[in-house]
Write a protein that holds these residues in place. Structure first.
Motif, PDB file in Angstrom:
ATOM      1  N   PRO A  77       0.826  -1.216   0.000  1.00 18.33           N
ATOM      2  CA  PRO A  77       0.000   0.000   0.000  1.00 18.33           C
ATOM      3  C   PRO A  77       0.859   1.265   0.000  1.00 18.33           C
ATOM      4  CG  PRO A  77       0.063  -0.931   2.202  1.00 18.33           C
ATOM      5  CD  PRO A  77       0.813  -1.884   1.315  1.00 18.33           C
ATOM      6  N   ASN A  78       0.285   2.336  -0.513  1.00 15.73           N
ATOM      7  CA  ASN A  78       0.965   3.627  -0.513  1.00 15.73           C
ATOM      8  C   ASN A  78       0.596   4.482   0.685  1.00 15.73           C
ATOM      9  OD1 ASN A  78       2.305   3.185  -2.998  1.00 15.73           O
ATOM     10  ND2 ASN A  78       0.410   3.689  -4.107  1.00 15.73           N
ATOM     11  N   GLN A  79      -0.386   4.045   1.450  1.00 18.58           N
ATOM     12  CA  GLN A  79      -0.803   4.761   2.646  1.00 18.58           C
ATOM     13  C   GLN A  79      -1.330   3.759   3.651  1.00 18.58           C
ATOM     14  OE1 GLN A  79      -3.827   7.398   1.171  1.00 18.58           O
ATOM     15  NE2 GLN A  79      -5.372   5.798   0.988  1.00 18.58           N
ATOM     16  N   THR A  80      -1.495   4.196   4.891  1.00 20.23           N
ATOM     17  CA  THR A  80      -2.019   3.310   5.927  1.00 20.23           C
ATOM     18  C   THR A  80      -3.361   2.738   5.471  1.00 20.23           C
ATOM     19  OG1 THR A  80      -0.888   4.527   7.677  1.00 20.23           O
ATOM     20  CG2 THR A  80      -2.759   3.154   8.332  1.00 20.23           C
ATOM     21  N   SER A  81      -3.493   1.439   5.549  1.00 16.94           N
ATOM     22  CA  SER A  81      -4.670   0.748   5.014  1.00 16.94           C
ATOM     23  C   SER A  81      -5.292  -0.131   6.087  1.00 16.94           C
ATOM     24  CB  SER A  81      -4.287  -0.119   3.811  1.00 16.94           C
ATOM     25  OG  SER A  81      -3.706   0.664   2.788  1.00 16.94           O
ATOM     26  N   ASN A  82      -6.607  -0.215   6.057  1.00 15.08           N
ATOM     27  CA  ASN A  82      -7.354  -1.071   6.981  1.00 15.08           C
ATOM     28  C   ASN A  82      -7.988  -2.207   6.201  1.00 15.08           C
ATOM     29  OD1 ASN A  82      -6.968   0.527   9.425  1.00 15.08           O
ATOM     30  ND2 ASN A  82      -8.280   2.048   8.439  1.00 15.08           N
ATOM     31  N   VAL A  83      -7.599  -3.432   6.526  1.00 17.69           N
ATOM     32  CA  VAL A  83      -8.106  -4.621   5.841  1.00 17.69           C
ATOM     33  C   VAL A  83      -9.166  -5.275   6.715  1.00 17.69           C
ATOM     34  CG1 VAL A  83      -7.521  -6.847   4.831  1.00 17.69           C
ATOM     35  CG2 VAL A  83      -5.865  -4.960   4.734  1.00 17.69           C
ATOM     36  N   PRO A  84     -10.424  -5.366   6.254  1.00 19.84           N
ATOM     37  CA  PRO A  84     -11.473  -5.998   7.073  1.00 19.84           C
ATOM     38  C   PRO A  84     -11.278  -7.498   7.163  1.00 19.84           C
ATOM     39  CG  PRO A  84     -12.331  -5.447   4.904  1.00 19.84           C
ATOM     40  CD  PRO A  84     -10.942  -4.867   4.963  1.00 19.84           C
ATOM     41  N   LYS A  85     -11.927  -8.096   8.142  1.00 18.30           N
ATOM     42  CA  LYS A  85     -11.763  -9.521   8.405  1.00 18.30           C
ATOM     43  C   LYS A  85     -12.301 -10.383   7.275  1.00 18.30           C
ATOM     44  CE  LYS A  85     -16.112 -10.252  10.947  1.00 18.30           C
ATOM     45  NZ  LYS A  85     -16.697 -10.673  12.238  1.00 18.30           N
ATOM     46  N   TYR A  86     -11.803 -11.608   7.208  1.00 21.76           N
ATOM     47  CA  TYR A  86     -12.277 -12.615   6.250  1.00 21.76           C
ATOM     48  C   TYR A  86     -13.754 -12.875   6.504  1.00 21.76           C
ATOM     49  CZ  TYR A  86     -12.830 -17.380   4.345  1.00 21.76           C
ATOM     50  OH  TYR A  86     -13.260 -18.499   3.686  1.00 21.76           O
ATOM     51  N   THR A  87     -14.551 -12.864   5.436  1.00 23.92           N
ATOM     52  CA  THR A  87     -16.003 -12.989   5.582  1.00 23.92           C
ATOM     53  C   THR A  87     -16.518 -14.413   5.423  1.00 23.92           C
ATOM     54  OG1 THR A  87     -16.235 -12.401   3.239  1.00 23.92           O
ATOM     55  CG2 THR A  87     -16.434 -10.617   4.850  1.00 23.92           C
ATOM     56  N   GLY A  88     -15.630 -15.361   5.149  1.00 21.42           N
ATOM     57  CA  GLY A  88     -16.067 -16.752   5.079  1.00 21.42           C
ATOM     58  C   GLY A  88     -16.364 -17.307   6.466  1.00 21.42           C
ATOM     59  N   SER A  89     -16.907 -18.516   6.511  1.00 22.04           N
ATOM     60  CA  SER A  89     -17.240 -19.157   7.784  1.00 22.04           C
ATOM     61  C   SER A  89     -15.987 -19.741   8.437  1.00 22.04           C
ATOM     62  CB  SER A  89     -18.255 -20.271   7.562  1.00 22.04           C
ATOM     63  OG  SER A  89     -17.671 -21.330   6.811  1.00 22.04           O
ATOM     64  N   ALA A  90     -16.129 -20.093   9.705  1.00 25.31           N
ATOM     65  CA  ALA A  90     -15.015 -20.728  10.416  1.00 25.31           C
ATOM     66  C   ALA A  90     -14.647 -22.051   9.767  1.00 25.31           C
ATOM     67  CB  ALA A  90     -15.394 -20.939  11.891  1.00 25.31           C
ATOM     68  N   ALA A  91     -15.641 -22.796   9.301  1.00 22.61           N
ATOM     69  CA  ALA A  91     -15.366 -24.076   8.647  1.00 22.61           C
ATOM     70  C   ALA A  91     -14.601 -23.860   7.347  1.00 22.61           C
ATOM     71  CB  ALA A  91     -16.677 -24.820   8.382  1.00 22.61           C
ATOM     72  N   GLN A  92     -14.968 -22.824   6.587  1.00 26.40           N
ATOM     73  CA  GLN A  92     -14.256 -22.541   5.341  1.00 26.40           C
ATOM     74  C   GLN A  92     -12.820 -22.106   5.614  1.00 26.40           C
ATOM     75  OE1 GLN A  92     -17.099 -19.706   3.871  1.00 26.40           O
ATOM     76  NE2 GLN A  92     -18.130 -21.200   2.553  1.00 26.40           N
ATOM     77  N   TRP A  93     -12.620 -21.321   6.676  1.00 32.53           N
ATOM     78  CA  TRP A  93     -11.262 -20.912   7.037  1.00 32.53           C
ATOM     79  C   TRP A  93     -10.410 -22.128   7.388  1.00 32.53           C
ATOM     80  CZ3 TRP A  93      -7.700 -17.448   6.563  1.00 32.53           C
ATOM     81  CH2 TRP A  93      -6.619 -17.405   7.454  1.00 32.53           C
ATOM     82  N   ASN A  94     -10.956 -23.023   8.177  1.00 24.57           N
ATOM     83  CA  ASN A  94     -10.210 -24.224   8.556  1.00 24.57           C
ATOM     84  C   ASN A  94      -9.871 -25.073   7.343  1.00 24.57           C
ATOM     85  OD1 ASN A  94     -10.305 -23.521  11.272  1.00 24.57           O
ATOM     86  ND2 ASN A  94     -12.163 -24.691  11.676  1.00 24.57           N
TER      87      ASN A  94
END
Length: 461
Positions: A77-94
């Motif tokens: 990034p060229n400036q301070t950036s805020n990345v929101p959390k992953y929107t998938g389910s806990a099962a999909q993350w695992n």
């Protein structure tokens, strides 16, 4: 890599997979004169085998600058950036974490989901947000710093919120972006995670074979690699030279677990019915196949595991099989038998003692295991569903409570959680109370006429 080669010859690679409608990929050199530099083996003390997969569960704030994963600082990034959390389910993350671990299983690489303690060097793979989160154009699925060498404490991005449930695409992207930070170019080989090409296996592996670099066509590599020069790249050999082989481990011999969630065993269905399954594995599910009467109907490479039966499957009994494979080619099969009933508008359209339910003929109350017959468990019912009130157990089948004529004469559609079942003698509007269907071969006692939290479960095998 020696000295500050990463900082000097760093470029940015957009690792976008070809099956996504992506913007053109860009290469951003900070020093164009170093294009084609020799890929150099880094000083061992600077190499960390740790990949920290960060789903930004509380959001990630990334500051611009030279890469420093422990400090949440990135050259992207060229400036301070805020990345929101992953929107998938806990099962999909695992499932995604398991897939990335399987991709790197051959190497001495550790994939973790908790931030390593202070003083530890590691690669941080952010798996969350969208390209706009770091000021990039839409259509980008991943981005990483790139150098003709190893970038210590690098930060890569997989913009998982673009396709949060597409586990195979995200796994491919995480693997590609992390490897870019180690000096691996794109490879013109759809079996390899470094590819841009669509097709090939869903579960990609680093190929122990020298091949051309390139995106949608072969080209010279942008780095000069030992043994192959700029004409080819061996991704497996490069990663092995950095980290070495994985520690000896017990081979994965555990097959997936397969449960067909719909239709229920012995259910009566209509042509074109849906088949859904729940499939899990201790490492990663590679694919699943649907067969009807032994004939292959379709193959899914990622969840959700669902298919539509061909309309050409005719009346009568049929065997439904879902066979799942994991990355080690272990397999397991779930099986149910169903009956395709005759299409009907009323009981008069059905044969013998069958009755018309929601447009298809099912076994009626005068048939063994038919609708409304007494039962002790699911296995006694042709529908696979045995329901109970405080005093009575009956075989039931699903219905639509919103339709007054959803059930045959003498039955009403009563609510059972978010669905309905045909219950003998009910008024048909659910006013007489609720009932519940049993899971695991049994019944669940919920009294008609009592307020209760109701749910519907199907028999599992």
């Amino acid at each position: 890599m020696k000295g500050t080669l990463a900082a000097i010859s760093a470029l940015t690679t957009l690792g976008m997979v070809a099956s996504v409608n992506a913007a053109p990929r860009e290469l951003k050199w900070t020093d164009e004169s170093l294009r084609g530099a020799i890929w150099e083996q880094p000083v061992a003390a600077t190499v960390s085998p740790i990949i920290y997969m960060n789903n930004c569960s509380t959001g990630c704030t990334i500051t611009p600058g030279s890469n420093n994963a422990p400090m949440n600082r990135s050259s992207i990034p060229n400036q301070t950036s805020n990345v929101p959390k992953y929107t998938g389910s806990a099962a999909q993350w695992n499932q995604l974490v398991a897939c990335v671990r399987a991709t790197y299983a051959a190497y001495n690489v550790q994939v973790v989901t908790d931030r390593p303690p202070a003083g530890t060097n590691y690669h941080m793979a952010i798996v969350a947000g969208t390209p706009q989160s770091v000021g990039m154009q839409s259509g980008v699925l991943g981005v990483s710093p790139f150098s003709c060498g190893y970038i210590a404490n690098s930060v890569s991005f997989t913009f998982a919120n673009v396709i949060p449930s597409n586990i195979s695409e995200l796994c491919w992207t995480v693997a590609q972006e992390t490897a870019h930070s180690w000096g691996l170019d794109h490879k013109y080989d759809n079996r390899d995670p470094m590819t841009y090409l669509s097709g090939g296996p869903a579960m990609k592996t680093f190929q122990n074979q020298a091949g051309s670099c390139g995106e949608y066509s072969a080209r010279q590599c942008q780095c000069t690699y030992a043994g192959t020069g700029a004409s080819a790249m061996n991704s497996h050999a490069l990663i092995m030279s950095l980290f070495g082989p994985s520690m000896p481990a017990t081979p994965d011999t555990m097959p997936p677990a397969v449960s067909i969630t719909s239709p229920a065993a012995n259910a009566t269905v209509v042509a074109g019915f849906e088949v859904t399954a729940n499939i899990t594995d201790n490492v990663a599910v590679a694919k699943a196949e649907l067969r009807i009467d032994g004939n292959l109907v379709g193959t899914d490479m990622a969840a959700p595991w669902s298919w539509s039966a061909p309309a050409s499957v005719g009346q009568g009994s049929h065997r439904i099989e879902v066979k799942a494979y994991d990355a080690a080619n272990n397999s397991a099969t779930g099986t149910v038998d169903v009956v395709i009933g005759f299409v009907c508008t009323g009981d008069g359209d059905c044969m013998g003692s069958e009755v018309c339910l929601s447009g298809h003929c099912v076994a009626g109350p005068d048939m063994p295991g038919g609708l409304g017959t007494p039962c002790a468990d699911n296995g006694e019912c042709t529908s696979g569903q045995c329901a109970t009130s405080e005093t009575d157990n009956y075989c039931v089948d699903s219905c639509d409570p919103a339709k007054a004529d959803s059930c045959p004469s003498g039955f009403g559609c009563v609510l059972a959680g978010n669905t309905g079942v045909c219950w003998p003698g009910s008024g048909g509007d659910g006013s007489s109370g609720g009932c519940n269907t049993g899971g695991d071969g049994g019944t669940v006692l919920v009294g008609l006429g009592f307020a209760a939290v109701l749910f519907s479960r199907r028999r599992r095998r």
